[in-house]
Write a protein that holds these residues in place. Structure first.
Motif, PDB file in Angstrom:
ATOM      1  N   UNK A 135      10.682  11.368  10.616  1.00 54.53           N
ATOM      2  CA  UNK A 135       9.527  10.473  10.620  1.00 54.53           C
ATOM      3  C   UNK A 135       8.653  10.671   9.392  1.00 54.53           C
ATOM      4  N   UNK A 136       8.445  11.920   8.998  1.00 53.75           N
ATOM      5  CA  UNK A 136       7.622  12.194   7.814  1.00 53.75           C
ATOM      6  C   UNK A 136       8.247  11.559   6.576  1.00 53.75           C
ATOM      7  N   UNK A 137       9.549  11.699   6.445  1.00 54.10           N
ATOM      8  CA  UNK A 137      10.232  11.115   5.286  1.00 54.10           C
ATOM      9  C   UNK A 137      10.165   9.588   5.321  1.00 54.10           C
ATOM     10  N   UNK A 138      10.308   9.019   6.504  1.00 57.66           N
ATOM     11  CA  UNK A 138      10.243   7.560   6.628  1.00 57.66           C
ATOM     12  C   UNK A 138       8.842   7.047   6.313  1.00 57.66           C
ATOM     13  N   UNK A 139       7.836   7.741   6.787  1.00 56.98           N
ATOM     14  CA  UNK A 139       6.459   7.349   6.492  1.00 56.98           C
ATOM     15  C   UNK A 139       6.167   7.422   4.999  1.00 56.98           C
ATOM     16  N   UNK A 140       6.648   8.480   4.353  1.00 55.03           N
ATOM     17  CA  UNK A 140       6.432   8.623   2.906  1.00 55.03           C
ATOM     18  C   UNK A 140       7.137   7.511   2.147  1.00 55.03           C
ATOM     19  N   UNK A 141       8.319   7.149   2.602  1.00 53.31           N
ATOM     20  CA  UNK A 141       9.067   6.078   1.943  1.00 53.31           C
ATOM     21  C   UNK A 141       8.326   4.752   2.039  1.00 53.31           C
ATOM     22  N   UNK A 142       7.807   4.449   3.223  1.00 59.24           N
ATOM     23  CA  UNK A 142       7.079   3.198   3.398  1.00 59.24           C
ATOM     24  C   UNK A 142       5.777   3.203   2.613  1.00 59.24           C
ATOM     25  N   UNK A 143       5.091   4.333   2.588  1.00 54.68           N
ATOM     26  CA  UNK A 143       3.842   4.399   1.824  1.00 54.68           C
ATOM     27  C   UNK A 143       4.109   4.239   0.331  1.00 54.68           C
ATOM     28  N   UNK A 144       5.218   4.783  -0.139  1.00 54.11           N
ATOM     29  CA  UNK A 144       5.581   4.598  -1.547  1.00 54.11           C
ATOM     30  C   UNK A 144       5.724   3.119  -1.880  1.00 54.11           C
ATOM     31  N   UNK A 145       6.394   2.368  -1.018  1.00 54.71           N
ATOM     32  CA  UNK A 145       6.565   0.936  -1.258  1.00 54.71           C
ATOM     33  C   UNK A 145       5.224   0.214  -1.236  1.00 54.71           C
ATOM     34  N   UNK A 146       4.345   0.587  -0.315  1.00 53.88           N
ATOM     35  CA  UNK A 146       3.017  -0.034  -0.252  1.00 53.88           C
ATOM     36  C   UNK A 146       2.223   0.242  -1.529  1.00 53.88           C
ATOM     37  N   UNK A 147       2.245   1.485  -1.965  1.00 54.09           N
ATOM     38  CA  UNK A 147       1.506   1.847  -3.177  1.00 54.09           C
ATOM     39  C   UNK A 147       2.101   1.171  -4.408  1.00 54.09           C
ATOM     40  N   UNK A 148       3.407   1.017  -4.419  1.00 56.94           N
ATOM     41  CA  UNK A 148       4.056   0.351  -5.550  1.00 56.94           C
ATOM     42  C   UNK A 148       3.663  -1.117  -5.619  1.00 56.94           C
ATOM     43  N   UNK A 149       3.581  -1.770  -4.447  1.00 55.36           N
ATOM     44  CA  UNK A 149       3.149  -3.168  -4.425  1.00 55.36           C
ATOM     45  C   UNK A 149       1.707  -3.296  -4.906  1.00 55.36           C
ATOM     46  N   UNK A 150       0.849  -2.382  -4.488  1.00 55.30           N
ATOM     47  CA  UNK A 150      -0.534  -2.409  -4.938  1.00 55.30           C
ATOM     48  C   UNK A 150      -0.624  -2.207  -6.447  1.00 55.30           C
ATOM     49  N   UNK A 151       0.212  -1.325  -6.965  1.00 52.98           N
ATOM     50  CA  UNK A 151       0.219  -1.061  -8.402  1.00 52.98           C
ATOM     51  C   UNK A 151       0.644  -2.305  -9.175  1.00 52.98           C
ATOM     52  N   UNK A 153       0.300  -5.426  -8.204  1.00 52.25           N
ATOM     53  CA  UNK A 153      -0.762  -6.423  -8.139  1.00 52.25           C
ATOM     54  C   UNK A 153      -1.879  -6.097  -9.123  1.00 52.25           C
ATOM     55  N   UNK A 154      -2.170  -4.818  -9.261  1.00 54.70           N
ATOM     56  CA  UNK A 154      -3.230  -4.408 -10.191  1.00 54.70           C
ATOM     57  C   UNK A 154      -2.799  -4.547 -11.644  1.00 54.70           C
ATOM     58  N   UNK A 155      -1.486  -4.444 -11.902  1.00 57.38           N
ATOM     59  CA  UNK A 155      -0.955  -4.542 -13.267  1.00 57.38           C
ATOM     60  C   UNK A 155       0.200  -5.538 -13.270  1.00 57.38           C
ATOM     61  N   UNK A 156      -0.106  -6.845 -13.174  1.00 51.82           N
ATOM     62  CA  UNK A 156       0.972  -7.838 -13.085  1.00 51.82           C
ATOM     63  C   UNK A 156       1.887  -7.868 -14.291  1.00 51.82           C
ATOM     64  N   UNK A 157       1.405  -7.404 -15.462  1.00 46.87           N
ATOM     65  CA  UNK A 157       2.245  -7.422 -16.663  1.00 46.87           C
ATOM     66  C   UNK A 157       3.467  -6.543 -16.504  1.00 46.87           C
ATOM     67  N   UNK A 158       3.403  -5.538 -15.597  1.00 49.95           N
ATOM     68  CA  UNK A 158       4.538  -4.638 -15.407  1.00 49.95           C
ATOM     69  C   UNK A 158       5.733  -5.340 -14.793  1.00 49.95           C
ATOM     70  N   UNK A 159       5.483  -6.458 -14.087  1.00 49.65           N
ATOM     71  CA  UNK A 159       6.577  -7.148 -13.411  1.00 49.65           C
ATOM     72  C   UNK A 159       7.214  -8.219 -14.268  1.00 49.65           C
ATOM     73  N   UNK A 160       6.649  -8.518 -15.482  1.00 50.57           N
ATOM     74  CA  UNK A 160       7.250  -9.530 -16.340  1.00 50.57           C
ATOM     75  C   UNK A 160       8.483  -8.973 -17.007  1.00 50.57           C
TER      76      UNK A 160
END
Length: 211
Positions: A135-151, A153-160
């Motif tokens: 569960x700890x590993x799964x939670x960390x994995x999901x939080x990583x994806x959430x933080x990556x999406x936030x990153x 959105x904050x820096x849209x140039x990274x996705x071009x």
């Protein structure tokens, strides 16, 4: 609340104690839970040995390195988030480390393990220990994806496309060299033209000047 992969978590960030929920992965199938943990570690590219046989002993020394990897080694984003919130998971005894981990799980992930800290260090509770690590590993994995999406959105140039590679137009010198070539060709053509129309004569001949 969201149910995914045997983990119940609160959907938005830190929660109060009254909103806590517990992991509800059913027990009674140790081998299946071991297989799930192994698969999660392989997907996370765990750098250490995956010793599933040792997990059956329920020894904390075999399982704590997996918890440490999940929160501090798997994702730099998760690692930095934990440190930024003021949690200290370093230079502690095993007991103090797990107490700090439980605090992170409660306050940042809204998750309550089905196992007390002291029970993790005694014989028995093997399947619940394996479920906790999964569960700890799964939670960390999901939080990583959430933080990556936030990153992103904050820096849209990274996705071009190409932006990460630093793509830029050709240097000016390349365009100048083409202009120089055209100029040289034009000069050579003029020279040839003037040579073709110049009067000819024997050596020493000089054309008369026009009045």
């Amino acid at each position: 609340e969201i149910w995914r992969e045997g983990v119940v978590v609160v959907s938005h960030g830190p929660t109060s104690t009254s909103a806590m929920v517990q992991g509800q992965q059913p027990t009674g199938d140790l081998q299946n839970n071991i297989d799930r943990l192994r698969a999660e570690l392989q997907q996370a590219k765990y750098p250490g040995p995956i010793e599933a046989r040792a997990w059956r002993r329920g020894n904390a020394a075999d399982l704590l390195p997996l918890v440490h990897f999940a929160l501090l080694g798997y994702s730099k984003l998760v690692h930095d988030m934990i440190l930024a919130q003021g949690y200290d998971l370093f230079a502690k005894t095993d007991m103090r480390f797990l107490e700090a981990v439980y605090k992170v799980l409660r306050e940042e992930f809204g998750y309550l393990p089905q196992l007390r800290v002291d029970q993790f260090f005694v014989d028995g509770f093997v399947e619940r220990k394996v479920i906790l690590v999964h569960d700890v590993l799964k939670l960390a994995s999901r939080r990583h994806l959430d933080l990556r999406r936030q990153q992103k959105k904050a820096n849209p140039s990274e996705s071009r496309p190409g932006s990460a590679l630093g793509t830029r137009p050709p240097p000016p010198t390349a365009r100048l060299s083409l202009d120089d070539t055209a100029t040289r060709a034009s000069t050579a053509s003029s020279t040839l033209g003037s040579s073709a129309t110049a009067p000819s004569g024997p050596p020493g001949f000089r054309a008369p000047e026009r009045a």
